[in-house]
Design a protein around this motif. Structure first.
Motif, PDB file in Angstrom:
ATOM      1  N   UNK A  65       0.853  -1.197   0.000  1.00  0.00           N
ATOM      2  CA  UNK A  65       0.000   0.000   0.000  1.00  0.00           C
ATOM      3  C   UNK A  65       0.884   1.240   0.000  1.00  0.00           C
ATOM      4  N   UNK A  66       1.605   1.434  -1.116  1.00  0.00           N
ATOM      5  CA  UNK A  66       2.558   2.534  -1.234  1.00  0.00           C
ATOM      6  C   UNK A  66       1.825   3.876  -1.308  1.00  0.00           C
ATOM      7  N   UNK A  67       2.523   4.903  -0.854  1.00  0.00           N
ATOM      8  CA  UNK A  67       2.010   6.269  -0.923  1.00  0.00           C
ATOM      9  C   UNK A  67       2.893   7.036  -1.908  1.00  0.00           C
ATOM     10  N   UNK A  68       2.273   7.624  -2.944  1.00  0.00           N
ATOM     11  CA  UNK A  68       3.052   8.305  -3.981  1.00  0.00           C
ATOM     12  C   UNK A  68       2.472   9.683  -4.273  1.00  0.00           C
ATOM     13  N   UNK A  69       3.366  10.601  -4.565  1.00  0.00           N
ATOM     14  CA  UNK A  69       2.991  11.937  -5.033  1.00  0.00           C
ATOM     15  C   UNK A  69       4.014  12.385  -6.073  1.00  0.00           C
ATOM     16  N   UNK A  70       3.568  13.297  -6.942  1.00  0.00           N
ATOM     17  CA  UNK A  70       4.438  13.768  -8.024  1.00  0.00           C
ATOM     18  C   UNK A  70       4.371  15.282  -8.121  1.00  0.00           C
ATOM     19  N   UNK A  71       5.490  15.906  -8.410  1.00  0.00           N
ATOM     20  CA  UNK A  71       5.493  17.348  -8.637  1.00  0.00           C
ATOM     21  C   UNK A  71       6.664  17.729  -9.527  1.00  0.00           C
ATOM     22  N   UNK A  72       6.565  18.901 -10.106  1.00  0.00           N
ATOM     23  CA  UNK A  72       7.628  19.452 -10.949  1.00  0.00           C
ATOM     24  C   UNK A  72       8.437  20.450 -10.130  1.00  0.00           C
ATOM     25  N   UNK A  73       9.746  20.382 -10.259  1.00  0.00           N
ATOM     26  CA  UNK A  73      10.634  21.255  -9.484  1.00  0.00           C
ATOM     27  C   UNK A  73      11.654  21.907 -10.409  1.00  0.00           C
ATOM     28  N   UNK A  74      12.174  23.034  -9.970  1.00  0.00           N
ATOM     29  CA  UNK A  74      13.275  23.685 -10.663  1.00  0.00           C
ATOM     30  C   UNK A  74      14.347  24.025  -9.638  1.00  0.00           C
ATOM     31  N   UNK A  75      15.425  23.253  -9.665  1.00  0.00           N
ATOM     32  CA  UNK A  75      16.521  23.448  -8.705  1.00  0.00           C
ATOM     33  C   UNK A  75      17.467  24.530  -9.210  1.00  0.00           C
ATOM     34  N   UNK A  76      17.743  25.497  -8.343  1.00  0.00           N
ATOM     35  CA  UNK A  76      18.723  26.539  -8.635  1.00  0.00           C
ATOM     36  C   UNK A  76      19.716  26.713  -7.492  1.00  0.00           C
ATOM     37  N   UNK A  77      19.444  26.049  -6.377  1.00  0.00           N
ATOM     38  CA  UNK A  77      20.352  25.991  -5.227  1.00  0.00           C
ATOM     39  C   UNK A  77      20.368  24.551  -4.726  1.00  0.00           C
ATOM     40  N   UNK A  78      21.149  24.313  -3.674  1.00  0.00           N
ATOM     41  CA  UNK A  78      21.231  22.949  -3.146  1.00  0.00           C
ATOM     42  C   UNK A  78      20.095  22.632  -2.176  1.00  0.00           C
ATOM     43  N   UNK A  79      19.082  23.466  -2.107  1.00  0.00           N
ATOM     44  CA  UNK A  79      17.946  23.192  -1.241  1.00  0.00           C
ATOM     45  C   UNK A  79      17.067  22.102  -1.858  1.00  0.00           C
TER      46      UNK A  79
END
Length: 335
Positions: A191-205
């Motif tokens: 019973x896995x829990x999954x979510x998806x999103x788009x990101x734009x990395x510009x720092x190491x955060x």
């Protein structure tokens, strides 16, 4: 005698109207048949009624068959119209320029081609003992000179789930990595829990969800002996400022020592015709030959990536621009 005979004969009255039936006549008043023939009146009437009934029955049957055929035809036409409509909708969806709306939790980039895809996996020990607002990191994984990691955190009775990255040696001070990331907490009973999103990395955060999963639900359904297994599938859509650092400039700063501009995908390279002609017979033919480009101040080049072309120019200008990473791009440039 003749008079007596005439008076003794009965005169049959003429019927008001008759229906011709070959040599016989049937009266409407009595139904009797007048004229020649030995056929029985009653039998003939029965035959006529029988024929009439059969004719009516045959007519009704044919009408029903016609109605059934018409209904089947109309139904088939409706199915054909529906099929054509669905095909048109499918074609319209494929050719539509409208992009799907992006939500806060799940966003999609339909028009971009992924550069690379990989998966991060880690099992966190003693996850039920995580302290509030304290980061818990996985080991770094190197993917194309970029270190990637997973960060879990307990925040406000929820599990925070983040994925971060840091280029090992960025080519420019300003860099970016645009991704679509699928975050997954593996359940004990699939019973896995999954979510998806788009990101734009510009720092190491790191980027992710501060309330990915309720803390009590995580303990109840996902922990196994205090261990929590998580995964992150990262699809890189676009990168800037990464790769090999550029050694020589070919921008506007070189305008005073150049006599032609080579344009690759809106990127302008200020170069010298004579120098390129001396280094490459292709450029000699293109820039000094009988082609129309030899008389143009700007020459557009197609079928090559701007970064790959930059490294190629550096190589022609005598710089050590070739390494294991860009050798294939310079020898076999991609569009």
């Amino acid at each position: 005698m003749a008079a007596n005979e005439e008076s003794s004969m009965r005169i049959r009255p003429e019927p008001e109207s008759t229906i011709p039936l070959e040599n016989n006549q049937v009266t409407e008043e009595t139904g009797e048949i007048a004229g020649a023939g030995d056929t029985s009146n009653a039998a003939l009437l029965v035959e006529i009624k029988k024929l009439r009934s059969e004719l009516i029955a045959t007519t009704e049957e044919n009408r029903k068959k016609q109605d059934e055929m018409l209904q089947k035809f109309e139904s088939k036409m409706e199915d054909m119209k529906k099929g054509v409509s669905e095909k048109l909708q499918s074609i319209e969806a494929l050719t539509s320029n409208d992009k799907p709306e992006k939500s806060d939790s799940t966003r999609n980039v339909a028009s971009s081609k992924p550069v690379k895809q990989f998966k991060l996996k880690h099992v966190f020990e003693d996850s039920n003992k995580f302290q509030e607002n304290v980061s818990n990191f996985s080991l770094d994984e190197d993917h194309d000179k970029v270190n990637w990691y997973i960060n879990l955190m307990r925040r406000n009775n929820h599990l925070g789930f983040y994925v971060g990255c840091e280029p090992i040696a960025p080519a420019d001070d300003k860099w970016s990595i645009r991704t679509i990331t699928e975050y997954k907490v593996v359940g004990r009973k699939k019973n896995d829990v999954m979510r998806t999103c788009e990101n734009c990395y510009q720092t190491d955060e790191g980027w992710g969800f501060s309330k990915f999963l309720d803390w009590e639900e995580m303990n109840k359904y996902c922990l196994a002996d205090g261990k929590l297994q998580v995964e992150a599938k990262v699809t890189i859509i676009e990168t800037t400022g990464l790769g090999k650092r550029k050694i020589r400039k070919f921008d506007e700063s070189q305008e005073d020592v150049s006599d032609v501009i080579l344009v690759v995908r809106d990127t302008k390279f200020y170069v010298s015709k004579m120098y390129l002609a001396a280094q490459s017979p292709i450029f000699k033919t293109l820039l000094l030959g009988n082609f129309s480009e030899s008389k143009q101040s700007e020459v557009k080049l197609n079928g090559i990536d701007p970064d790959d072309f930059h490294y190629f120019l550096e190589l022609l200008y005598g710089e050590s621009a070739v390494d294991d990473k860009n050798m294939g791009c310079i020898l076999f440039p991609k569009a």
